[in-house]
Design a protein around this motif. Structure first.
Motif, PDB file in Angstrom:
ATOM      1  N   ALA A 150       7.485  42.883 118.115  1.00 40.62           N
ATOM      2  CA  ALA A 150       7.262  44.071 118.950  1.00 40.62           C
ATOM      3  C   ALA A 150       5.757  44.207 119.124  1.00 40.62           C
ATOM      4  O   ALA A 150       5.002  43.956 118.175  1.00 40.62           O
ATOM      5  CB  ALA A 150       7.837  45.308 118.289  1.00 40.62           C
ATOM      6  N   ASP A 175       4.879  53.867 112.747  1.00 38.66           N
ATOM      7  CA  ASP A 175       3.908  54.739 113.409  1.00 38.66           C
ATOM      8  C   ASP A 175       2.880  55.342 112.458  1.00 38.66           C
ATOM      9  O   ASP A 175       2.994  56.503 112.047  1.00 38.66           O
ATOM     10  CB  ASP A 175       4.630  55.846 114.193  1.00 38.66           C
ATOM     11  CG  ASP A 175       3.703  56.443 115.245  1.00 38.66           C
ATOM     12  OD1 ASP A 175       2.507  56.102 115.220  1.00 38.66           O
ATOM     13  OD2 ASP A 175       4.174  57.235 116.064  1.00 38.66           O
ATOM     14  N   LEU A 203      12.159  53.380 112.197  1.00 35.42           N
ATOM     15  CA  LEU A 203      12.829  52.408 113.056  1.00 35.42           C
ATOM     16  C   LEU A 203      13.951  51.752 112.276  1.00 35.42           C
ATOM     17  O   LEU A 203      13.990  51.838 111.039  1.00 35.42           O
ATOM     18  CB  LEU A 203      11.829  51.363 113.545  1.00 35.42           C
ATOM     19  CG  LEU A 203      10.687  51.900 114.422  1.00 35.42           C
ATOM     20  CD1 LEU A 203       9.667  50.802 114.710  1.00 35.42           C
ATOM     21  CD2 LEU A 203      11.213  52.486 115.735  1.00 35.42           C
ATOM     22  N   MET A 208       3.824  43.549 115.660  1.00 31.48           N
ATOM     23  CA  MET A 208       4.537  43.896 114.425  1.00 31.48           C
ATOM     24  C   MET A 208       5.956  43.364 114.442  1.00 31.48           C
ATOM     25  O   MET A 208       6.411  42.861 115.472  1.00 31.48           O
ATOM     26  CB  MET A 208       4.547  45.412 114.247  1.00 31.48           C
ATOM     27  CG  MET A 208       5.238  46.136 115.371  1.00 31.48           C
ATOM     28  SD  MET A 208       5.020  47.918 115.265  1.00 31.48           S
ATOM     29  CE  MET A 208       4.850  48.328 116.988  1.00 31.48           C
ATOM     30  N   GLU A 209       6.622  43.490 113.307  1.00 37.35           N
ATOM     31  CA  GLU A 209       8.010  43.033 113.258  1.00 37.35           C
ATOM     32  C   GLU A 209       8.831  43.880 114.215  1.00 37.35           C
ATOM     33  O   GLU A 209       8.555  45.079 114.381  1.00 37.35           O
ATOM     34  CB  GLU A 209       8.580  43.119 111.835  1.00 37.35           C
ATOM     35  CG  GLU A 209       8.857  44.500 111.337  1.00 37.35           C
ATOM     36  CD  GLU A 209       9.557  44.529 109.974  1.00 37.35           C
ATOM     37  OE1 GLU A 209      10.668  43.987 109.852  1.00 37.35           O
ATOM     38  OE2 GLU A 209       8.991  45.113 109.037  1.00 37.35           O
ATOM     39  N   VAL A 210       9.805  43.252 114.842  1.00 36.90           N
ATOM     40  CA  VAL A 210      10.619  44.000 115.799  1.00 36.90           C
ATOM     41  C   VAL A 210      11.774  44.668 115.051  1.00 36.90           C
ATOM     42  O   VAL A 210      12.335  44.099 114.111  1.00 36.90           O
ATOM     43  CB  VAL A 210      11.107  43.080 116.957  1.00 36.90           C
ATOM     44  CG1 VAL A 210      12.078  42.022 116.484  1.00 36.90           C
ATOM     45  CG2 VAL A 210      11.719  43.893 118.072  1.00 36.90           C
ATOM     46  N   CYS A 211      12.067  45.880 115.447  1.00 34.65           N
ATOM     47  CA  CYS A 211      13.184  46.616 114.839  1.00 34.65           C
ATOM     48  C   CYS A 211      14.207  46.842 115.947  1.00 34.65           C
ATOM     49  O   CYS A 211      14.122  47.844 116.684  1.00 34.65           O
ATOM     50  CB  CYS A 211      12.688  47.941 114.274  1.00 34.65           C
ATOM     51  SG  CYS A 211      11.493  47.703 112.956  1.00 34.65           S
ATOM     52  N   LYS A 227       2.750  46.756 120.374  1.00 32.95           N
ATOM     53  CA  LYS A 227       2.299  48.075 120.827  1.00 32.95           C
ATOM     54  C   LYS A 227       1.012  47.858 121.599  1.00 32.95           C
ATOM     55  O   LYS A 227       0.073  47.245 121.089  1.00 32.95           O
ATOM     56  CB  LYS A 227       2.052  48.927 119.584  1.00 32.95           C
ATOM     57  CG  LYS A 227       1.761  50.357 119.862  1.00 32.95           C
ATOM     58  CD  LYS A 227       1.805  51.138 118.554  1.00 32.95           C
ATOM     59  CE  LYS A 227       1.476  52.579 118.754  1.00 32.95           C
ATOM     60  NZ  LYS A 227       1.838  53.407 117.617  1.00 32.95           N
ATOM     61  N   GLY A 235       4.652  55.164 123.698  1.00 34.83           N
ATOM     62  CA  GLY A 235       4.014  56.076 122.758  1.00 34.83           C
ATOM     63  C   GLY A 235       2.897  56.831 123.456  1.00 34.83           C
ATOM     64  O   GLY A 235       2.685  56.664 124.658  1.00 34.83           O
ATOM     65  N   ALA A 236       2.191  57.617 122.676  1.00 32.95           N
ATOM     66  CA  ALA A 236       1.134  58.444 123.259  1.00 32.95           C
ATOM     67  C   ALA A 236       0.002  57.583 123.827  1.00 32.95           C
ATOM     68  O   ALA A 236      -0.653  57.962 124.788  1.00 32.95           O
ATOM     69  CB  ALA A 236       0.599  59.391 122.202  1.00 32.95           C
ATOM     70  N   ARG A 259      12.019  60.285 114.413  1.00 32.86           N
ATOM     71  CA  ARG A 259      11.526  59.517 115.585  1.00 32.86           C
ATOM     72  C   ARG A 259      10.568  58.409 115.154  1.00 32.86           C
ATOM     73  O   ARG A 259      10.364  57.452 115.881  1.00 32.86           O
ATOM     74  CB  ARG A 259      10.848  60.448 116.603  1.00 32.86           C
ATOM     75  CG  ARG A 259       9.578  61.080 116.090  1.00 32.86           C
ATOM     76  CD  ARG A 259       8.871  62.019 117.050  1.00 32.86           C
ATOM     77  NE  ARG A 259       7.770  62.670 116.333  1.00 32.86           N
ATOM     78  CZ  ARG A 259       7.899  63.722 115.543  1.00 32.86           C
ATOM     79  NH1 ARG A 259       9.079  64.290 115.404  1.00 32.86           N
ATOM     80  NH2 ARG A 259       6.871  64.232 114.882  1.00 32.86           N
ATOM     81  N   ASN A 260       9.978  58.543 113.979  1.00 33.42           N
ATOM     82  CA  ASN A 260       9.022  57.533 113.509  1.00 33.42           C
ATOM     83  C   ASN A 260       9.599  56.600 112.450  1.00 33.42           C
ATOM     84  O   ASN A 260       8.855  55.894 111.776  1.00 33.42           O
ATOM     85  CB  ASN A 260       7.753  58.217 112.997  1.00 33.42           C
ATOM     86  CG  ASN A 260       6.950  58.767 114.148  1.00 33.42           C
ATOM     87  OD1 ASN A 260       6.987  58.206 115.247  1.00 33.42           O
ATOM     88  ND2 ASN A 260       6.243  59.860 113.930  1.00 33.42           N
TER      89      ASN A 260
HETATM   90  N1  LIG Z   1       8.487  47.601 115.857  1.00 33.51           N
HETATM   91  C1  LIG Z   1       9.259  48.103 116.824  1.00 33.51           C
HETATM   92  N2  LIG Z   1      10.438  47.527 117.121  1.00 33.51           N
HETATM   93  C2  LIG Z   1      11.240  48.042 118.086  1.00 33.51           C
HETATM   94  N3  LIG Z   1      10.927  49.131 118.817  1.00 33.51           N
HETATM   95  C3  LIG Z   1       9.763  49.737 118.573  1.00 33.51           C
HETATM   96  C4  LIG Z   1       8.868  49.261 117.580  1.00 33.51           C
HETATM   97  N4  LIG Z   1       7.813  50.093 117.548  1.00 33.51           N
HETATM   98  C5  LIG Z   1       8.023  51.029 118.475  1.00 33.51           C
HETATM   99  N5  LIG Z   1       9.198  50.825 119.110  1.00 33.51           N
HETATM  100  C6  LIG Z   1       9.767  51.644 120.179  1.00 33.51           C
HETATM  101  O1  LIG Z   1       8.717  52.205 120.954  1.00 33.51           O
HETATM  102  C7  LIG Z   1       8.756  53.632 120.883  1.00 33.51           C
HETATM  103  C8  LIG Z   1       7.335  54.162 120.851  1.00 33.51           C
HETATM  104  O2  LIG Z   1       6.699  53.769 119.643  1.00 33.51           O
HETATM  105  P1  LIG Z   1       5.282  54.302 119.227  1.00 33.51           P
HETATM  106  O3  LIG Z   1       5.115  54.112 117.785  1.00 33.51           O
HETATM  107  O4  LIG Z   1       4.227  53.770 120.118  1.00 33.51           O
HETATM  108  O5  LIG Z   1       5.455  55.753 119.718  1.00 33.51           O
HETATM  109  P2  LIG Z   1       5.223  57.138 119.133  1.00 33.51           P
HETATM  110  O6  LIG Z   1       6.194  57.397 118.045  1.00 33.51           O
HETATM  111  O7  LIG Z   1       5.197  58.096 120.245  1.00 33.51           O
HETATM  112  O8  LIG Z   1       3.805  56.897 118.516  1.00 33.51           O
HETATM  113  P3  LIG Z   1       2.402  57.461 118.799  1.00 33.51           P
HETATM  114  O9  LIG Z   1       2.458  58.838 118.228  1.00 33.51           O
HETATM  115  O10 LIG Z   1       1.496  56.520 118.068  1.00 33.51           O
HETATM  116  O11 LIG Z   1       2.207  57.416 120.260  1.00 33.51           O
HETATM  117  C9  LIG Z   1       9.576  53.941 119.623  1.00 33.51           C
HETATM  118  O12 LIG Z   1      10.207  55.171 119.697  1.00 33.51           O
HETATM  119  C10 LIG Z   1      10.576  52.791 119.617  1.00 33.51           C
HETATM  120  O13 LIG Z   1      11.648  53.064 120.476  1.00 33.51           O
END
Ligand SMILES: Nc1ncnc2c1ncn2[C@@H]1O[C@H](COP(=O)(O)OP(=O)(O)OP(=O)(O)O)[C@@H](O)[C@H]1O
Length: 413
Positions: free
Chosen positions: A177, A290, A279, A225-228, A179, A157-158, A276-277
């Motif tokens: 999962a 997210d 899961l 968090m819970e894994v997806c 972050k 992520g960012a 994209r946000n």
């Molecule tokens: N709970 C989860 N279970 C499985 N995969 C996850 C989970 N959360 C995030 N991911 C994976 O990690 C990637 C990045 O998630 P994250 O929410 O950090 O990124 P983002 O959408 O770019 O958010 P942000 O804008 O906060 O950076 C997701 O696209 C997904 O593939």
């Protein structure tokens, strides 16, 4: 001039997995987070005041936490309830390594706290009632890094990477999962990370990703968090282009509406609704995720409009920089478009600037593909009404989609 107890957080040098994160190589972030402090139930780590204040309920309730005194300078402070207010008292370190608040020195922080508790000497001569009474334990959502073992990287992520991890509570182990927050986060980034966690803690719904807690005692900060296992809805749609059936697309749209209806009832503006946000669980159930941009307010003014998801934003948000629940309704319309278009980029061929001009000035709207049921397409167009007041509420959208689901099931029979 008293010497500050702690030093600025240096970067983590750990090597681990594919990133430079390794839970076993703790950042030596301060000179004084000794084992007695780390082990104390009332030590809460680097937790912002917004998170600790609700924990201090009665007069004399106290806890110990790290706080950023001035940019980059982390200090230890006792937060406590005094005269109905929350006060924060910084712990100082003497030249010979002793610890003190005003006059009385002790060799360790736990001894200093014990001394103030047993003698009932106030923490400050200016506050006669600042007497330590009840230590407040870390809440269940405040986790230890030691209970988290990173297994493999899932995404990025960012602000940092997301990992598949093992979370142990006593005998039990659970797949989760995690972050992570890139090392040496700025104060602003850290507060944003904690806010995301604080919002997520409030929600409990099968179509919203659940948080287990945060580990903030050391770097990297972790949100558990819970894994997806299904990954993001966007990557699923793209991977299964031409193969995702009509019933499944309707289900994805309905489940997202269900999750968003719940968030609407909680007064949560998500601000970044997009495929994209979302899961997917192991059974490909949609989970709204997210909450990095979210807020629990009715209206959010955000002047930055920097790095915003232009193609998902409503005209009044693009123009007035104001976010409301109706912004999310518009974005939900774009999400349903993505679902029915197998994860295509909205406004194909248009840049963000061109999209903004077409949507705001020319009142342009994308077309829903023919395979989308008429009732669903109608919902999407209603979500894209220029006037936010005319956009339906999420509850209504959910009910309409549910009905379309029922009709589809009956016609199959
Ligand atoms: N709970 C989860 N279970 C499985 N995969 C996850 C989970 N959360 C995030 N991911 C994976 O990690 C990637 C990045 O998630 P994250 O929410 O950090 O990124 P983002 O959408 O770019 O958010 P942000 O804008 O906060 O950076 C997701 O696209 C997904 O593939």
């Amino acid at each position: 001039m008293p010497q500050l107890l702690s030093k600025p957080l240096p970067g983590t040098t750990g090597k681990g997995l594919e990133s430079n994160i390794n839970k076993n190589e703790h950042t030596e972030d301060t000179i004084s987070i000794t084992d007695d402090v780390r082990a104390a139930d009332y030590y809460h780590g680097l937790v912002p005041r917004t998170d600790v204040e609700p924990l201090l309920k009665k007069e004399g309730d106290f806890l110990l936490r790290k706080t950023e005194h001035t940019p980059g300078i982390i200090v230890l402070a006792i937060s406590m309830r005094v005269n109905s207010n929350i006060k924060h008292y910084m712990i100082n370190q003497g030249p010979n390594g002793t610890f003190y608040l005003e006059g009385h020195h002790e060799n360790s922080i736990s001894e200093l706290i014990n001394w103030h508790r047993t003698t009932k000497v106030p923490l400050s001569s200016n506050a006669a009632n600042a007497i330590l009474k009840r230590p407040v334990e870390r809440p269940a959502w405040l986790l230890n890094h030691d209970s988290i073992t990173l297994v493999k990287k899932l995404g990025e992520g960012a602000f940092g990477e997301v990992f598949l991890a093992e979370f142990s509570t006593g005998e039990e182990k659970q797949e989760v999962a995690v972050k992570t927050m890139r090392n040496e986060p700025t104060r602003e980034a850290r507060l944003k990370f904690m806010k995301e966690a604080r919002l997520m803690r409030k929600y409990n719904h099968r179509h919203v990703v659940k948080i287990l807690g945060v580990a903030v005692h050391e770097n990297p900060l972790m949100l558990v968090m819970e894994v997806c296992p299904g990954g993001s809805l966007l990557s699923y749609l793209r991977k299964n282009k031409g193969k995702t059936g009509a019933a499944q697309k309707l289900r994805f749209s309905t489940e997202a509406a269900d999750g968003l209806w719940y968030l609407e009832k909680q007064c949560c503006i998500h601000r970044d609704i997009a495929a994209r946000n979302c899961l997917l669980s192991a059974k490909t159930e949609v989970k709204i995720a997210d909450f990095g941009m979210s807020d629990d307010k009715k209206i959010v003014h955000d002047d930055t409009l920097d790095k915003v998801p232009v193609k998902w934003l409503s005209p009044e948000t693009l123009q007035g920089k104001v976010y409301s629940l109706k912004t999310d309704i518009w974005s939900y319309g774009v999400l349903v478009w993505e679902v029915y278009m197998d994860g295509a980029e909205p406004y194909p061929g248009l840049s963000n600037i061109q999209t903004r001009a077409k949507v705001v000035v020319q009142n342009y709207r994308m077309e829903m593909p023919k395979e989308c049921p008429t009732a669903v397409a109608k919902v999407v167009y209603a979500c894209w009404d220029k006037d936010p007041k005319n956009r339906p509420e999420m509850g209504k959208i959910f009910r309409i989609l549910k009905e379309v689901n029922m009709r589809t099931i009956q016609s199959v029979r």
